[in-house]
Design a protein around this motif. Structure first.
Motif, mmCIF file in Angstrom:
data_model
loop_
_atom_site.group_PDB
_atom_site.id
_atom_site.type_symbol
_atom_site.label_atom_id
_atom_site.label_comp_id
_atom_site.label_asym_id
_atom_site.label_seq_id
_atom_site.Cartn_x
_atom_site.Cartn_y
_atom_site.Cartn_z
ATOM 1 N N ASP A 146 -10.523 -8.640 -8.212
ATOM 2 C CA ASP A 146 -10.562 -9.180 -6.850
ATOM 3 C C ASP A 146 -9.207 -9.082 -6.156
ATOM 4 O OD1 ASP A 146 -13.198 -9.747 -7.118
ATOM 5 O OD2 ASP A 146 -12.954 -11.878 -7.503
ATOM 6 N N LYS A 147 -8.130 -9.233 -6.928
ATOM 7 C CA LYS A 147 -6.797 -9.190 -6.340
ATOM 8 C C LYS A 147 -6.501 -7.829 -5.739
ATOM 9 C CE LYS A 147 -2.688 -10.771 -5.398
ATOM 10 N NZ LYS A 147 -2.496 -11.777 -4.345
ATOM 11 N N GLU A 150 -8.382 -7.533 -2.540
ATOM 12 C CA GLU A 150 -7.744 -8.379 -1.532
ATOM 13 C C GLU A 150 -6.499 -7.709 -0.962
ATOM 14 O OE1 GLU A 150 -6.449 -13.036 -1.101
ATOM 15 O OE2 GLU A 150 -5.973 -11.995 -2.964
ATOM 16 N N ASN A 151 -5.718 -7.040 -1.814
ATOM 17 C CA ASN A 151 -4.512 -6.360 -1.338
ATOM 18 C C ASN A 151 -4.853 -5.233 -0.360
ATOM 19 O OD1 ASN A 151 -2.600 -7.912 -2.652
ATOM 20 N ND2 ASN A 151 -2.613 -6.656 -4.492
ATOM 21 N N TYR A 152 -5.912 -4.490 -0.648
ATOM 22 C CA TYR A 152 -6.354 -3.460 0.301
ATOM 23 C C TYR A 152 -6.724 -4.089 1.643
ATOM 24 C CZ TYR A 152 -6.619 0.508 -2.984
ATOM 25 O OH TYR A 152 -6.314 1.536 -3.834
ATOM 26 N N LEU A 153 -7.462 -5.192 1.600
ATOM 27 C CA LEU A 153 -7.888 -5.858 2.837
ATOM 28 C C LEU A 153 -6.691 -6.397 3.621
ATOM 29 C CD1 LEU A 153 -11.043 -7.715 1.521
ATOM 30 C CD2 LEU A 153 -11.015 -6.145 3.457
ATOM 31 N N GLY A 169 0.893 -6.066 -9.989
ATOM 32 C CA GLY A 169 0.911 -5.743 -8.570
ATOM 33 C C GLY A 169 1.852 -6.566 -7.721
ATOM 34 N N LYS A 170 2.825 -7.258 -8.330
ATOM 35 C CA LYS A 170 3.789 -8.010 -7.538
ATOM 36 C C LYS A 170 4.618 -7.031 -6.708
ATOM 37 C CE LYS A 170 7.552 -11.370 -7.891
ATOM 38 N NZ LYS A 170 7.033 -12.269 -6.860
ATOM 39 N N PRO A 171 4.813 -7.290 -5.403
ATOM 40 C CA PRO A 171 5.454 -6.311 -4.513
ATOM 41 C C PRO A 171 6.880 -5.936 -4.924
ATOM 42 C CG PRO A 171 4.343 -8.011 -3.242
ATOM 43 C CD PRO A 171 4.326 -8.466 -4.669
ATOM 44 N N LEU A 172 7.321 -4.814 -4.390
ATOM 45 C CA LEU A 172 8.644 -4.248 -4.661
ATOM 46 C C LEU A 172 9.499 -4.228 -3.402
ATOM 47 C CD1 LEU A 172 7.536 -1.066 -6.618
ATOM 48 C CD2 LEU A 172 8.932 -2.856 -7.602
ATOM 49 N N THR A 173 10.812 -4.228 -3.617
ATOM 50 C CA THR A 173 11.760 -3.907 -2.556
ATOM 51 C C THR A 173 12.375 -2.546 -2.887
ATOM 52 O OG1 THR A 173 12.303 -6.182 -1.939
ATOM 53 C CG2 THR A 173 13.974 -4.522 -1.523
#
Length: 496
Positions: A21-22, A25-28, A119-123
């Motif tokens: 689901d995560k 959700e990220n795509y959405l 899937g934790k975001p990156l800088t």
């Protein structure tokens, strides 16, 4: 899309989309909840993932020299606690023959991190120091941009560009045209004087004005900066070099009190939640999108780990210096574990290298040492592996076990630090010498008690209104009877 193009997708991606689901959700989120745009992005990214065989990319599948030059790697964290993805532009040169391999290297790192940190975001950091016209490769830059805008949803926090040469201004005007308005707002052009607005000096190399002594080398892959503590309890100083048995026993007793207090507190919370549940249902049936349970558990194949994602420490003002990690062995055999941290000079871990019997739980106390304070950049890594029944669980046996165990059989789980200022979350948090119920729990109890009082007040008001109507009805009834009796009397008098 799936019916028309099933042969263009990797079945593993389709299966993950149905279960994760995560990810959906990220795509959405990345497409602002517009379903048609979201489907188009999923379709394009799935075709790309199959074309680049993303699920099968590994070190052995790529040329070794790509890793050796150090143009791309993960290292350190920004001030918000996000992982840094470094592009050392000076190590990149245009070569059409190498372009596909270099693109696959980008995909390898992104997939490697996405799977490892869920899937934790990156800088992204473009280090453009010492670069010139020979390093400009718009096709490669466009591919990198597409990775974040089209293939990896909600995976980018910001792009920090360090010391971009003036000769590249024209090229970056073209790059901005490829970026959407959301991505353009993430661009941060910096130099030596202001780069520390986004990244602290401890994770910046000297040529960027920092103090990080990290030197990239391969092999092995950069291991997320985790270091094994030199001793079981973290940093050693003169005053705690010979910790007494009484202090260890006190910690054990303290942990027991934590569990008892937590169970008692949970019972009280359940009873109050039961009372107020009906009113909350009347108000709304939609829960907050990002609501989380007070305590979450990561369910791994060998260990269940609680909390699942974050360790909550207080700031210097709140004074919280300890957190509790609970490990539960769900394997059939003894599980050996050890704990690593990115900041071994800050933390003490008890125990940091031990084992857990089948079906039992074990508490690990993580405490801040001395005058140190926790930061968002700090991370913990829990490594676990199943031991043979014949293996011993002593220090020598564990040391030899970790030398011999294949890396493929090691379970890894990462926890990040969360620093709270005034309110404290309902998690396993310890004071230095005693346990106190987290403030957030008290706040929740106070809010629920206030809600109950409001319900009671409304019921009292309704009851008073009912009594008033009842009294009015009695008076009206008596008045009606009186009027009726008077009318009968007048009628009888007239007849007589």
């Amino acid at each position: 899309y799936f019916l028309d193009k099933s042969d263009k997708y990797d079945s593993r991606d389709v299966e993950r989309l149905q279960q994760d689901d995560k990810w959906v959700e990220n795509y959405l989120i990345w497409r602002h909840d517009v379903v048609d745009d979201t489907l188009k992005m999923i379709d394009e990214s799935f075709q790309w993932r199959k074309e680049y065989t993303v699920n099968d990319l590994s070190e052995s599948a790529l040329p070794k020299w790509l890793f050796e030059i150090g143009a791309l790697f993960l290292h350190g964290y920004d001030k918000e606690g996000y992982k840094l993805f470094w592009f050392r532009v000076k190590h990149h040169t245009r070569d059409p023959k190498q372009q596909l391999d270099k693109k696959k290297l980008v995909a390898f790192w992104l997939e490697h991190y996405a799977k490892r940190d869920h899937g934790k975001p990156l800088t992204v950091v473009f280090d453009m120091a010492e670069t010139g016209i020979s390093h400009i490769d718009l096709d490669f830059v466009r591919f990198i941009v597409n990775c974040f805008t089209d293939y990896y949803p909600n995976f980018l926090t910001k792009i920090v560009i360090f010391e971009m040469p003036w000769i590249m201004n024209a090229a970056f005007k073209i790059v901005k045209g490829w970026l959407g308005p959301d991505a353009i707002s993430m661009l941060k052009f910096t130099n030596k004087s202001d780069v520390q607005e986004y990244i602290s000096g401890e994770y910046l190399p000297p040529h960027m004005g920092g103090t990080d002594s990290f030197k990239y080398s391969y092999p092995p892959l950069v291991d997320d900066d985790f270091q094994t503590p030199l001793c079981e309890n973290g940093p050693i100083t003169n005053e705690d070099e010979h910790e007494s048995k009484e202090e260890i026993d006190a910690d054990t007793k303290e942990t027991g009190e934590v569990n008892e207090a937590q169970n008692f507190n949970q019972k009280k919370m359940n009873s109050i939640e039961h009372i107020s549940k009906s009113e909350e249902t009347d108000k709304t049936e939609v829960k907050p999108k990002n609501a989380k349970k007070a305590l979450t558990t990561f369910k791994g194949p060998l260990l269940h780990i609680s909390p699942a994602e974050e360790l909550y420490f207080g700031s210097k003002e709140t004074g919280e210096k300890k957190c509790l990690i609970v490990l539960t062995n769900v394997a059939k055999n003894v599980v050996a574990f050890k704990v690593r941290t990115t900041a071994p000079e800050k933390y003490r871990v008890k125990p940091s290298n031990s084992s857990c019997e089948p079906g039992t739980s074990l508490d690990i106390i993580v405490s801040l040492h001395g005058g140190f304070a926790a930061s968002l950049q700090d991370r913990f890594l829990i490594m676990a592996a199943e031991m043979d029944q014949s293996s011993g669980a002593g220090v020598p046996e564990l040391t030899q076990f970790w030398k011999d165990v294949p890396r493929t059989k090691v379970m890894e789980h990462r926890l990040r630090c969360h620093v709270i200022e005034s309110s404290k979350p309902s998690s396993l948090t310890l004071k230095d010498n005693a346990f106190s119920i987290p403030a957030k729990t008290n706040e929740d109890l106070h809010m629920q008690l206030t809600s109950l009082l409001q319900i009671n007040k409304r019921l009292e008001e309704q009851m008073h209104r009912c009594l008033w109507f009842q009294q009015l009805s009695v008076v009206l009834s008596l008045l009606s009877v009186t009027v009726a009796a008077f009318c009968f009397y007048l009628a009888y008098a007239q007849r007589s």
